[in-house]
Motif scaffolding. Structure first.
Motif, PDB file in Angstrom:
ATOM      1  N   ARG A  34     -14.518 -18.324  97.931  1.00  0.00           N
ATOM      2  CA  ARG A  34     -14.047 -19.309  98.890  1.00  0.00           C
ATOM      3  C   ARG A  34     -12.523 -19.260  99.013  1.00  0.00           C
ATOM      4  N   HIS A  35     -12.004 -20.094  99.909  1.00  0.00           N
ATOM      5  CA  HIS A  35     -10.562 -20.196 100.059  1.00  0.00           C
ATOM      6  C   HIS A  35      -9.945 -20.653  98.738  1.00  0.00           C
ATOM      7  N   ALA A  36      -8.770 -20.105  98.410  1.00  0.00           N
ATOM      8  CA  ALA A  36      -8.040 -20.440  97.177  1.00  0.00           C
ATOM      9  C   ALA A  36      -8.790 -20.012  95.924  1.00  0.00           C
ATOM     10  N   PHE A  37      -9.496 -18.882  95.992  1.00  0.00           N
ATOM     11  CA  PHE A  37     -10.323 -18.457  94.860  1.00  0.00           C
ATOM     12  C   PHE A  37      -9.527 -18.095  93.614  1.00  0.00           C
ATOM     13  N   THR A  38      -8.212 -17.884  93.725  1.00  0.00           N
ATOM     14  CA  THR A  38      -7.414 -17.574  92.531  1.00  0.00           C
ATOM     15  C   THR A  38      -6.815 -18.811  91.866  1.00  0.00           C
ATOM     16  N   ASP A  39      -6.981 -19.967  92.474  1.00  0.00           N
ATOM     17  CA  ASP A  39      -6.332 -21.187  91.979  1.00  0.00           C
ATOM     18  C   ASP A  39      -7.173 -21.810  90.868  1.00  0.00           C
ATOM     19  N   TRP A  40      -6.752 -21.602  89.628  1.00  0.00           N
ATOM     20  CA  TRP A  40      -7.536 -22.092  88.492  1.00  0.00           C
ATOM     21  C   TRP A  40      -7.536 -23.619  88.395  1.00  0.00           C
ATOM     22  N   HIS A  41      -6.702 -24.297  89.195  1.00  0.00           N
ATOM     23  CA  HIS A  41      -6.733 -25.753  89.235  1.00  0.00           C
ATOM     24  C   HIS A  41      -7.792 -26.281  90.202  1.00  0.00           C
ATOM     25  N   ALA A  42      -8.302 -25.413  91.072  1.00  0.00           N
ATOM     26  CA  ALA A  42      -9.293 -25.826  92.067  1.00  0.00           C
ATOM     27  C   ALA A  42     -10.684 -25.494  91.529  1.00  0.00           C
ATOM     28  N   SER A  43     -11.226 -26.381  90.722  1.00  0.00           N
ATOM     29  CA  SER A  43     -12.443 -26.081  89.975  1.00  0.00           C
ATOM     30  C   SER A  43     -13.626 -25.713  90.858  1.00  0.00           C
ATOM     31  N   GLU A  44     -13.734 -26.331  92.019  1.00  0.00           N
ATOM     32  CA  GLU A  44     -14.880 -26.062  92.874  1.00  0.00           C
ATOM     33  C   GLU A  44     -14.751 -24.748  93.628  1.00  0.00           C
ATOM     34  N   ARG A  45     -13.525 -24.276  93.803  1.00  0.00           N
ATOM     35  CA  ARG A  45     -13.313 -23.066  94.587  1.00  0.00           C
ATOM     36  C   ARG A  45     -12.908 -21.870  93.751  1.00  0.00           C
ATOM     37  N   TYR A  46     -12.458 -22.117  92.543  1.00  0.00           N
ATOM     38  CA  TYR A  46     -11.991 -21.026  91.699  1.00  0.00           C
ATOM     39  C   TYR A  46     -13.130 -20.056  91.399  1.00  0.00           C
ATOM     40  N   ASP A  47     -12.844 -18.775  91.533  1.00  0.00           N
ATOM     41  CA  ASP A  47     -13.827 -17.719  91.287  1.00  0.00           C
ATOM     42  C   ASP A  47     -13.205 -16.732  90.302  1.00  0.00           C
ATOM     43  N   ALA A  48     -13.649 -16.775  89.054  1.00  0.00           N
ATOM     44  CA  ALA A  48     -13.039 -15.964  88.007  1.00  0.00           C
ATOM     45  C   ALA A  48     -13.133 -14.478  88.305  1.00  0.00           C
ATOM     46  N   SER A  49     -14.292 -14.040  88.760  1.00  0.00           N
ATOM     47  CA  SER A  49     -14.469 -12.623  89.048  1.00  0.00           C
ATOM     48  C   SER A  49     -13.515 -12.169  90.153  1.00  0.00           C
ATOM     49  N   ALA A  50     -13.464 -12.924  91.248  1.00  0.00           N
ATOM     50  CA  ALA A  50     -12.589 -12.560  92.358  1.00  0.00           C
ATOM     51  C   ALA A  50     -11.120 -12.631  91.944  1.00  0.00           C
ATOM     52  N   ASP A  51     -10.770 -13.602  91.102  1.00  0.00           N
ATOM     53  CA  ASP A  51      -9.392 -13.720  90.621  1.00  0.00           C
ATOM     54  C   ASP A  51      -8.986 -12.462  89.860  1.00  0.00           C
ATOM     55  N   LEU A  52      -9.806 -12.062  88.915  1.00  0.00           N
ATOM     56  CA  LEU A  52      -9.468 -10.910  88.090  1.00  0.00           C
ATOM     57  C   LEU A  52      -9.474  -9.609  88.889  1.00  0.00           C
ATOM     58  N   LYS A  53     -10.448  -9.459  89.770  1.00  0.00           N
ATOM     59  CA  LYS A  53     -10.493  -8.250  90.592  1.00  0.00           C
ATOM     60  C   LYS A  53      -9.287  -8.161  91.522  1.00  0.00           C
ATOM     61  N   SER A  54      -8.930  -9.288  92.122  1.00  0.00           N
ATOM     62  CA  SER A  54      -7.797  -9.263  93.058  1.00  0.00           C
ATOM     63  C   SER A  54      -6.483  -9.024  92.324  1.00  0.00           C
ATOM     64  N   TRP A  55      -6.347  -9.587  91.123  1.00  0.00           N
ATOM     65  CA  TRP A  55      -5.134  -9.336  90.339  1.00  0.00           C
ATOM     66  C   TRP A  55      -5.026  -7.851  89.994  1.00  0.00           C
ATOM     67  N   ALA A  56      -6.142  -7.247  89.594  1.00  0.00           N
ATOM     68  CA  ALA A  56      -6.140  -5.819  89.272  1.00  0.00           C
ATOM     69  C   ALA A  56      -5.795  -4.993  90.506  1.00  0.00           C
TER      70      ALA A  56
END
Length: 259
Positions: A223-245
């Motif tokens: 979802r929107h803001a998937f890297t924002d670890w403060h947004a519990s409902e939208r945060y996506d750990a897999s997408a965060d890590l993949k996008s950072w890589a």
């Protein structure tokens, strides 16, 4: 390598960052001005790596430059890059309400020349820091900052690359990507309600039409803001890590090849 976790914090994202021997991470608030208005950026770098380091310019989300951008800057410093988070709202202007955030971002969307000028002022402020090599820099933006990064690219800014994390992707009327000077990386979620996949397709068509070098990664269900670890409902750990890589790979090509 790609990492997939079900829950993660900023500390967990650090598993993707190689250790830098004898790291001496320095962080500092940087006051600068544009016209008569004061602004407050944030620098992070490893002082052991000397001066004029390859640099990442971070453009904040619609809530202003805060702890999130500072954490990302420090993560980049741990990875061996100098980082500078620019301020597009002004010193002390960190809006808390949705209404105020919308007001500030809409004002910049309505005055694209000012948005571009503020990013250039931030780049100039970064260049005044001895460890930061603003002549070899990539701009990275989150949400509103992602839209701003694309605006900066369309201006013909002389950077080494531009990265949008779940940013606004719509192109303003009358603008093109003909002046883009460097590659783009678009990191986006397929379930982004703010910038849907129709915007992704339109952006790709425009970039192709203007012969821009770019890559896109689409994260299924994110979802929107998937890297924002403060947004519990939208945060996506897999997408965060993949996008950072993906960003780190992009930085390695765009910055280290020119270092």
């Amino acid at each position: 390598m790609r990492y997939i976790l079900h829950s993660v914090t900023a500390a967990a994202v650090m598993v993707l960052i190689p250790a830098i021997a004898q790291a001496e991470i320095v962080t500092e608030t940087v006051r600068y001005s544009h016209g008569e208005q004061a602004f407050e950026g944030y620098a992070a770098y490893n002082s052991a790596l000397g001066s004029e380091q390859p640099t990442v310019i971070i453009i904040h989300d619609w809530d202003g430059l805060g702890d999130y951008e500072k954490a990302r800057a420090e993560m980049l410093a741990q990875a061996g890059y100098a980082a500078f988070a620019v301020d597009l709202f002004g010193a002390g202007v960190r809006p808390q309400s949705i209404e105020r955030r919308r007001q500030l971002t809409n004002a910049l969307y309505a005055d694209r020349d000012r948005m571009r000028a503020l990013m250039e002022s931030g780049l100039d402020a970064a260049d005044n820091q001895s460890a930061i090599g603003a002549d070899t820099a990539v701009a990275v933006g989150y949400c509103f900052g992602g839209a701003a990064a694309l605006e900066w690219a369309r201006s013909g800014a002389d950077l080494e690359g531009f990265v949008s994390f779940h940013g606004g992707l719509a192109t303003p009327d009358g603008q093109t990507f003909e002046q883009v000077q460097a590659p783009l990386l678009i990191l986006h979620g397929s379930n982004d309600q703010v910038a849907p996949m129709s915007d992704v397709a339109d952006l790709a068509a425009r970039l192709d039409e203007d012969s821009v070098a770019y890559d896109m990664e689409i994260y299924g269900g994110a979802r929107h803001a998937f890297t924002d670890w403060h947004a519990s409902e939208r945060y996506d750990a897999s997408a965060d890590l993949k996008s950072w890589a993906a960003m780190m790979d992009f930085l390695g090509q765009a910055l280290n090849a020119n270092n």
